[in-house]
Write an enzyme that holds these catalytic residues in place. Structure first.
Site, PDB file in Angstrom:
ATOM      1  N   ASP A  48      23.350  19.645  41.124  1.00  0.00           N
ATOM      2  CA  ASP A  48      24.744  20.901  40.990  1.00  0.00           C
ATOM      3  C   ASP A  48      24.359  22.032  41.923  1.00  0.00           C
ATOM      4  O   ASP A  48      23.022  21.890  42.001  1.00  0.00           O
ATOM      5  CB  ASP A  48      24.070  21.025  39.811  1.00  0.00           C
ATOM      6  CG  ASP A  48      25.336  21.956  38.769  1.00  0.00           C
ATOM      7  OD1 ASP A  48      26.050  21.745  39.625  1.00  0.00           O
ATOM      8  OD2 ASP A  48      25.030  21.803  37.597  1.00  0.00           O
ATOM      9  N   ASP A  49      25.624  22.163  43.166  1.00  0.00           N
ATOM     10  CA  ASP A  49      25.476  23.607  43.862  1.00  0.00           C
ATOM     11  C   ASP A  49      24.736  23.015  44.904  1.00  0.00           C
ATOM     12  O   ASP A  49      23.951  23.849  46.094  1.00  0.00           O
ATOM     13  CB  ASP A  49      24.897  24.723  43.102  1.00  0.00           C
ATOM     14  CG  ASP A  49      26.055  24.607  42.300  1.00  0.00           C
ATOM     15  OD1 ASP A  49      26.873  24.781  42.165  1.00  0.00           O
ATOM     16  OD2 ASP A  49      25.630  26.195  41.465  1.00  0.00           O
ATOM     17  N   CYS A  86      31.836  23.093  39.611  1.00  0.00           N
ATOM     18  CA  CYS A  86      31.745  22.026  38.690  1.00  0.00           C
ATOM     19  C   CYS A  86      32.398  20.915  37.971  1.00  0.00           C
ATOM     20  O   CYS A  86      32.376  20.031  38.016  1.00  0.00           O
ATOM     21  CB  CYS A  86      30.450  22.279  37.887  1.00  0.00           C
ATOM     22  SG  CYS A  86      29.338  23.690  38.794  1.00  0.00           S
ATOM     23  N   ARG A  90      33.628  17.610  38.135  1.00  0.00           N
ATOM     24  CA  ARG A  90      33.267  15.987  36.619  1.00  0.00           C
ATOM     25  C   ARG A  90      34.510  15.489  36.570  1.00  0.00           C
ATOM     26  O   ARG A  90      34.901  14.383  36.784  1.00  0.00           O
ATOM     27  CB  ARG A  90      32.253  17.014  36.309  1.00  0.00           C
ATOM     28  CG  ARG A  90      31.036  16.853  37.241  1.00  0.00           C
ATOM     29  CD  ARG A  90      30.269  18.348  35.858  1.00  0.00           C
ATOM     30  NE  ARG A  90      28.937  18.265  36.084  1.00  0.00           N
ATOM     31  CZ  ARG A  90      28.725  18.464  37.137  1.00  0.00           C
ATOM     32  NH1 ARG A  90      28.912  18.589  38.919  1.00  0.00           N
ATOM     33  NH2 ARG A  90      27.288  18.296  37.679  1.00  0.00           N
ATOM     34  N   LYS A 149      24.477  16.907  32.808  1.00  0.00           N
ATOM     35  CA  LYS A 149      25.452  18.087  31.981  1.00  0.00           C
ATOM     36  C   LYS A 149      26.924  17.919  32.070  1.00  0.00           C
ATOM     37  O   LYS A 149      27.306  16.349  33.136  1.00  0.00           O
ATOM     38  CB  LYS A 149      25.377  19.118  33.779  1.00  0.00           C
ATOM     39  CG  LYS A 149      26.397  19.754  34.056  1.00  0.00           C
ATOM     40  CD  LYS A 149      26.178  20.809  34.924  1.00  0.00           C
ATOM     41  CE  LYS A 149      27.644  21.188  35.361  1.00  0.00           C
ATOM     42  NZ  LYS A 149      27.402  22.399  36.688  1.00  0.00           N
ATOM     43  N   HIS A 151      29.546  19.823  30.618  1.00  0.00           N
ATOM     44  CA  HIS A 151      30.873  19.698  31.497  1.00  0.00           C
ATOM     45  C   HIS A 151      32.366  19.902  31.446  1.00  0.00           C
ATOM     46  O   HIS A 151      33.227  20.064  31.342  1.00  0.00           O
ATOM     47  CB  HIS A 151      30.790  20.463  32.914  1.00  0.00           C
ATOM     48  CG  HIS A 151      30.709  22.785  33.136  1.00  0.00           C
ATOM     49  ND1 HIS A 151      30.705  22.621  34.600  1.00  0.00           N
ATOM     50  CD2 HIS A 151      30.982  22.857  31.967  1.00  0.00           C
ATOM     51  CE1 HIS A 151      30.629  23.691  33.966  1.00  0.00           C
ATOM     52  NE2 HIS A 151      31.511  24.233  32.989  1.00  0.00           N
ATOM     53  N   HIS A 242      21.130  24.481  40.773  1.00  0.00           N
ATOM     54  CA  HIS A 242      22.009  25.392  39.766  1.00  0.00           C
ATOM     55  C   HIS A 242      20.975  26.704  39.834  1.00  0.00           C
ATOM     56  O   HIS A 242      19.662  26.208  39.074  1.00  0.00           O
ATOM     57  CB  HIS A 242      23.098  24.652  38.476  1.00  0.00           C
ATOM     58  CG  HIS A 242      24.270  25.784  38.071  1.00  0.00           C
ATOM     59  ND1 HIS A 242      23.475  26.520  37.711  1.00  0.00           N
ATOM     60  CD2 HIS A 242      25.426  25.556  38.670  1.00  0.00           C
ATOM     61  CE1 HIS A 242      24.839  27.241  37.636  1.00  0.00           C
ATOM     62  NE2 HIS A 242      25.682  26.910  37.678  1.00  0.00           N
ATOM     63  N   ASP A 348      28.346  17.729  43.721  1.00  0.00           N
ATOM     64  CA  ASP A 348      29.512  18.050  43.043  1.00  0.00           C
ATOM     65  C   ASP A 348      30.383  19.031  43.645  1.00  0.00           C
ATOM     66  O   ASP A 348      31.662  19.045  43.701  1.00  0.00           O
ATOM     67  CB  ASP A 348      28.914  18.854  41.135  1.00  0.00           C
ATOM     68  CG  ASP A 348      28.576  19.764  41.392  1.00  0.00           C
ATOM     69  OD1 ASP A 348      27.306  20.231  42.897  1.00  0.00           O
ATOM     70  OD2 ASP A 348      28.380  20.954  40.590  1.00  0.00           O
ATOM     71  N   ASN A 349      29.888  20.457  44.512  1.00  0.00           N
ATOM     72  CA  ASN A 349      30.650  21.123  45.342  1.00  0.00           C
ATOM     73  C   ASN A 349      28.950  21.666  46.322  1.00  0.00           C
ATOM     74  O   ASN A 349      28.158  21.449  46.448  1.00  0.00           O
ATOM     75  CB  ASN A 349      30.849  22.156  44.889  1.00  0.00           C
ATOM     76  CG  ASN A 349      30.275  22.908  43.762  1.00  0.00           C
ATOM     77  OD1 ASN A 349      29.873  22.799  42.339  1.00  0.00           O
ATOM     78  ND2 ASN A 349      29.042  23.618  44.278  1.00  0.00           N
ATOM     79  N   LYS A 402      30.500  27.806  47.501  1.00  0.00           N
ATOM     80  CA  LYS A 402      31.041  26.823  45.981  1.00  0.00           C
ATOM     81  C   LYS A 402      32.140  28.143  45.905  1.00  0.00           C
ATOM     82  O   LYS A 402      32.467  29.611  46.198  1.00  0.00           O
ATOM     83  CB  LYS A 402      29.832  27.188  44.872  1.00  0.00           C
ATOM     84  CG  LYS A 402      30.771  27.215  43.692  1.00  0.00           C
ATOM     85  CD  LYS A 402      29.040  26.932  42.810  1.00  0.00           C
ATOM     86  CE  LYS A 402      29.614  26.456  41.391  1.00  0.00           C
ATOM     87  NZ  LYS A 402      28.488  26.681  40.216  1.00  0.00           N
TER      88      LYS A 402
END
Length: 573
Positions: A48-49, A86, A90, A149, A151, A242, A348-349, A402
């Protein structure tokens, strides 16, 4: 031999004590009744991030032995693109469909969500106009697991247990503190964190730590059902690194003093390292020190100490992630499944360029909730971002962060290891994206996408393409030379066609108007070429409008900065 896939969508990971990937180990499971189904397993891991340059194989200094070993034995994807944040990523990951069609045109936390939710594709959850990948794999005889996660929905019919996962241990929302279930956003912006196991609410254990617990739960699922005779699809979605940045004290201690020289020195180090690795050439300079980043030499001693400590915590979070990825790998070895597993890794990004003062409500929330004294940073009860100076480092050599459509927001590190393709590092520089993952998994699984109807719902056909040929060693490009992909998120816009890219990034990063770049010659998006190539620029604008129309993109206010008329400045500020 049955082939198993581990799809690890992550980013940067440092020292990992005790769970390092052993590059020379080759385990072969003798034929038994448990491997009668010769289809591959899949393990999809998402960080994540995480920024493009954070892991060692992509130029980072953080010690990431497990991921680096995967890169040294497998396939490194250097031109892999995701969504800009995010939940859009996904949604595309689990559907193979653009997020504007899949139900997450904007994240539910977006300020514009309440105005957009009445539009198709903006429902705020993975909608039923797409067939979810775990649903298709479960229908095809796969065991399906998820931890971490989600989301992609809070309602009973949109949570993981309702969208194809047999076993799940999940955070339903976008993020939480890493040691408990404390909220990370004001209640006016987002729901409090909610955790579920197999569709039922749960309380977290007193010693909860997100990275460790998500990996351990997944290992437990695998061990419990090992030898069932059915292949598995496992999705491990970390919430690290994150914000808020938090890690165990022992992990943080490994990095004490490592970042005292500052973010400018580390930026130069990573850029040099990428050149040494052959990831970039000498012409690539990276993005300049802009966007309100204060030069390291202008900071006070106290500001330097605080900033360096934040980066120490960030590195520790990545370190822990690598450690626990190693533990999952060890579980596969114990089960005799390791050499039957393909591993894919990406984030994810891009790196997080926002800070806690981005919004008055958020700033007040952080000031009220948390103890951010220097000695407490990274511990439970603290709440910090690492800041734009370090995010610029994580983005090397890409521009922006991001949530934007600069390469720093949408280009991810990615690695695939597939034993059948042989050991030895290979690189693929051709364009690939998160839309291509579902088609690739379905291809290896021998499971056909249903096309335009699934479970009595009309659905969108797949938009991505399988890159199985690349994984198996072919040099043939997955997409044609003039392949087109578009982006839009909260009025940040972009479109790539071959080597060409147009992007409109609004303040505080860009000026909002469209720019034209040649990514093959200008990886850092520094020189606007619209004056030199007006024909290409206009063709790209038409293509973006086609993309927006075909994918149901809704722009609330074209008078806002990213709807501005192009002014053809020769350089991006």
């Amino acid at each position: 031999m049955r082939v198993h896939w581990i799809f690890c969508l992550l980013g940067t990971l440092p020292f990992s004590a005790g769970c390092e990937y052993e590059a020379t180990t080759q385990l072969q499971r003798p034929p038994t009744e448990s491997n009668q189904d010769n289809r591959p397993n899949f393990l999809l891991i998402v960080a994540d991030d995480l920024g493009y340059s954070d892991i060692g194989a992509f130029g980072g200094e953080i010690h990431t032995p497990n991921l680096d070993a995967l890169a040294s034995q497998g396939l490194q994807l250097t031109n892999f693109h995701t969504g800009a944040s995010c939940s859009p990523t996904r949604a595309m990951l689990l559907s193979g469909i653009d997020h504007h069609l899949a139900g997450v045109g904007v994240p539910v936390e977006s300020a514009a969500y309440s105005q957009l939710r009445q539009h198709p594709g903006y429902e705020g959850h993975l909608n039923f106009q797409v067939a979810a990948l775990p649903e298709l794999l479960r229908d095809a005889g796969y065991r399906t697991y998820m931890t971490g996660k989600w989301h992609l929905g809070y309602a009973a019919d949109t949570i993981p247990s309702a969208r194809g996962f047999d076993q799940s241990y999940v955070l339903l929302g976008g993020a939480a503190t890493h040691f408990d279930a404390s909220p990370i956003l004001p209640s006016s912006i987002a729901q409090a964190p909610r955790f579920m196991q197999n569709g039922k609410p749960i309380d977290l254990p007193d010693d909860f730590y997100s990275t460790r617990d998500y990996a351990q739960r997944l290992a437990e699922f695998l061990k419990r059902d090992g030898g069932s005779g059915s292949p598995f699809f496992a999705y491990l979605a970390f919430t690290a690194p994150h914000w808020p940045l938090q890690a165990p004290e022992a992990s943080i201690a490994k990095y004490r003093g490592n970042y005292d020289a500052g973010y400018e020195a580390l930026f130069d180090h990573r850029l040099r390292r990428q050149r040494e690795l052959g990831l970039i050439d000498d012409s690539v300079k990276g993005q300049p020190l802009t966007h309100g980043i204060v030069p390291w030499g202008d900071l006070s001693l106290a500001e330097k100490r605080e900033s360096a400590r934040k980066m120490e915590v960030y590195a520790a979070m990545v370190d822990d992630m690598d450690h626990h990825i190693g533990a999952v790998i060890n579980t596969l070895k114990e089960l005799g499944e390791y050499d039957n597993t393909i591993i894919l890794f990406l984030s994810d990004n891009g790196a997080e360029g926002n800070t806690a003062d981005r919004h008055p409500l958020f700033k007040a929330f952080v000031e009220d909730c948390c103890d951010n004294r220097l000695d407490n940073l990274g511990k439970p009860g603290s709440f910090v971002f690492y800041g734009r100076g370090w995010a610029r480092v994580s983005s090397v050599p890409n521009r922006y962060y991001k949530s934007t459509t600069g390469e720093g927001g949408i280009r991810s590190p990615a690695i695939v290891r597939y034993p059948a393709a042989g050991d030895g590092q290979r690189r693929h520089d051709g364009f690939l994206s998160v839309l291509d993952i579902a088609p690739t998994i379905l291809d290896f699984a021998g499971a056909a996408h249903p096309g335009t109807e699934h479970n009595r719902h009309a659905i969108h056909p797949l938009q991505g393409a399988s890159f199985r040929n690349v994984v198996e060693g072919a040099e043939k490009p997955v997409h044609p030379p003039q392949h087109v992909m578009g982006w839009e998120l909260s009025n940040h816009k972009a479109l790539i066609r071959g080597d060409w890219k147009i992007a409109a990034v609004h303040p505080p990063y860009g000026e909002g108007s469209w720019r034209l770049f040649n990514l093959a010659e200008d990886r850092s998006e520094s020189t606007d070429l619209c004056d030199e190539y007006p024909g290409i620029f206009n063709e790209m604008l038409i293509l973006w409008q086609d993309y927006a129309t075909q994918n149901g993109v809704v722009i609330l206010d074209e008078s806002s900065p990213s709807g501005a008329v192009h002014d053809c400045d020769q350089t991006v500020p």
